[in-house]
Design a protein around this motif. Structure first.
Motif, short mmCIF file in Angstrom:
data_model
loop_
_atom_site.label_atom_id
_atom_site.label_comp_id
_atom_site.label_asym_id
_atom_site.label_seq_id
_atom_site.Cartn_x
_atom_site.Cartn_y
_atom_site.Cartn_z
N GLU A 151 25.39 42.29 56.04
CA GLU A 151 26.32 43.26 56.64
C GLU A 151 27.74 43.14 56.09
O GLU A 151 28.52 44.07 56.19
N VAL A 152 28.09 41.97 55.53
CA VAL A 152 29.49 41.72 55.19
C VAL A 152 29.69 41.14 53.79
O VAL A 152 30.69 40.47 53.54
N ARG A 153 28.80 41.41 52.90
CA ARG A 153 28.98 40.87 51.54
C ARG A 153 30.31 41.35 50.96
O ARG A 153 30.60 42.55 50.96
N PRO A 154 31.11 40.41 50.46
CA PRO A 154 32.42 40.79 49.91
C PRO A 154 32.29 41.62 48.64
O PRO A 154 31.38 41.41 47.84
N LEU A 155 33.23 42.53 48.46
CA LEU A 155 33.40 43.21 47.19
C LEU A 155 34.18 42.31 46.27
O LEU A 155 34.92 41.42 46.72
#
Length: 186
Positions: free
Chosen positions: A72-76
């Motif tokens: 849900e929150v994988r960094p760019l």
């Protein structure tokens, strides 16, 4: 300026078998993702913090699958990631310097778990002079055994932590309330 700080939203914090207890708010990661999508859509700054446990048995130990960010929150690539091995997102990282360099005055904090890294980081952010909003439904707690041997449910731990942080260290809001307020102020 307001920034989102996501703390320890990692796969390993869903592995309740390691912690030997139950966890409340199984939607915490989903709500963290909702916050992240809003901040990205509005081009607001996002900072990710990742816990690297020094305990080789921990699911958060480096190189274990549990150490990976939750889907849900994988960094760019454009979003900074700060790695830590203590409870505070500010100890041993340059998170504070990065926030101040971008003239951030308000931080929205979400992630896991409220009784560990969230509580510690909220208190520290407040003590460093940031205005802190803690997103209640974007965090969670585990059951605990107290010093007296009594069992305390995740819900009791969760609500006790929120009560302890409320007003003195942070403003407490749920995801939808916060996003509504941010939408009006942008």
């Amino acid at each position: 300026m307001t920034a989102l700080v996501l703390i320890d939203v990692q796969k390993g914090l869903q592995e309740t078998s390691f912690y030997g207890t139950e966890r409340n708010n199984l939607d915490a990661e989903k709500n963290c993702g909702k916050l992240l999508r809003f901040f990205r859509t509005k081009s607001l700054p996002v900072f990710h913090v990742k816990h690297n446990s020094s305990n080789i048995d921990s699911p958060l130990y480096p190189n274990k699958m549990g150490n990976d960010f939750h889907p849900e929150v994988r960094p760019l690539i454009s979003e900074p990631v700060f790695e830590k091995n203590v409870n505070s997102a500010f100890i041993g990282t340059n998170l504070e310097a990065n926030l101040k360099a971008k003239h951030i005055t308000d931080v929205v904090i979400a992630g896991l778990t409220i009784e560990h890294c969230i509580s510690t980081s909220v208190r520290m952010a407040s003590n460093l002079g940031f205005n802190v909003i803690l997103v209640s439904d974007a965090t969670a707690a585990f059951d605990k055994i107290g010093y007296d041997g009594n069992a305390y449910s995740a819900e009791v731990i969760f609500h006790s932590e929120l009560a302890n942080l409320k007003d003195e260290f942070a403003t407490i809001m749920d995801t939808d309330t916060l996003l509504g307020k941010l939408e009006l102020n942008i």
